[in-house]
Scaffold this motif. Structure first.
Motif, short mmCIF file in Angstrom:
data_model
loop_
_atom_site.label_atom_id
_atom_site.label_comp_id
_atom_site.label_asym_id
_atom_site.label_seq_id
_atom_site.Cartn_x
_atom_site.Cartn_y
_atom_site.Cartn_z
N ASP A 170 -11.85 67.83 -20.82
CA ASP A 170 -11.06 68.86 -19.90
C ASP A 170 -11.82 69.30 -18.69
O ASP A 170 -11.60 69.38 -17.60
N ALA A 171 -13.28 69.34 -18.98
CA ALA A 171 -14.32 69.80 -17.90
C ALA A 171 -14.40 68.58 -16.92
O ALA A 171 -14.55 68.91 -15.82
N GLY A 172 -14.45 67.54 -17.72
CA GLY A 172 -14.60 66.29 -16.77
C GLY A 172 -13.41 66.10 -15.92
O GLY A 172 -13.40 65.85 -14.58
N ASP A 173 -12.27 66.33 -16.42
CA ASP A 173 -11.12 66.05 -15.65
C ASP A 173 -10.85 67.06 -14.43
O ASP A 173 -10.42 66.92 -13.25
N GLU A 174 -11.37 68.50 -14.85
CA GLU A 174 -11.46 69.68 -13.78
C GLU A 174 -12.38 69.31 -12.66
O GLU A 174 -12.13 69.24 -11.52
#
Length: 123
Positions: A30-34
């Motif tokens: 999720d952090a990487g996508d953000e």
């Protein structure tokens, strides 16, 4: 994830701060996508609000070399000739299609910016 369009300088600063927090995020999380989304939004905002002036090809090449720490010797390795690199940087020879391709493929310079006409110095 609270991602929204970047419309103001304040939005831009906040997005840059969040990118810094997420910088080492693992891809696919999720952090990487953000992080991916924020980088795209910042890039779009900066292209729209801080356009680069159009440089002629040799100015672009010199600026890129300076920014990336490359030297005339590096350019000579790319072109296969010390004299050819010198002639290009001193505007005594025009860039060829092969040279433009190498600068684009190996150094990431935009080919469309390198094909513009520019003034050559007479010998």
């Amino acid at each position: 994830m609270n991602v929204h369009p970047i419309r103001t300088a304040e939005d831009h600063r906040a997005a840059l701060a969040r990118i810094e927090e997420l910088w080492r995020a693992e891809p696919g999380t999720d952090a990487g996508d953000e992080l991916d989304l924020l980088v795209d939004l910042v890039e779009h905002y900066e292209e729209r609000n801080f356009p680069f002036p159009e440089l002629e090809p040799i100015e672009l090449l010199r600026s890129h070399m300076e920014a990336t720490g490359r030297t005339q010797a590096d350019l000579a390795l790319l072109f296969g000739s010390t004299s050819r690199a010198s002639e290009i940087l001193n505007r005594r020879r025009a860039l060829t299609v092969d040279m433009i391709y190498r600068l684009h493929a190996e150094w990431g310079l935009p080919a469309d910016c390198l094909v513009r006409p520019y003034h050559l110095e007479s010998a």
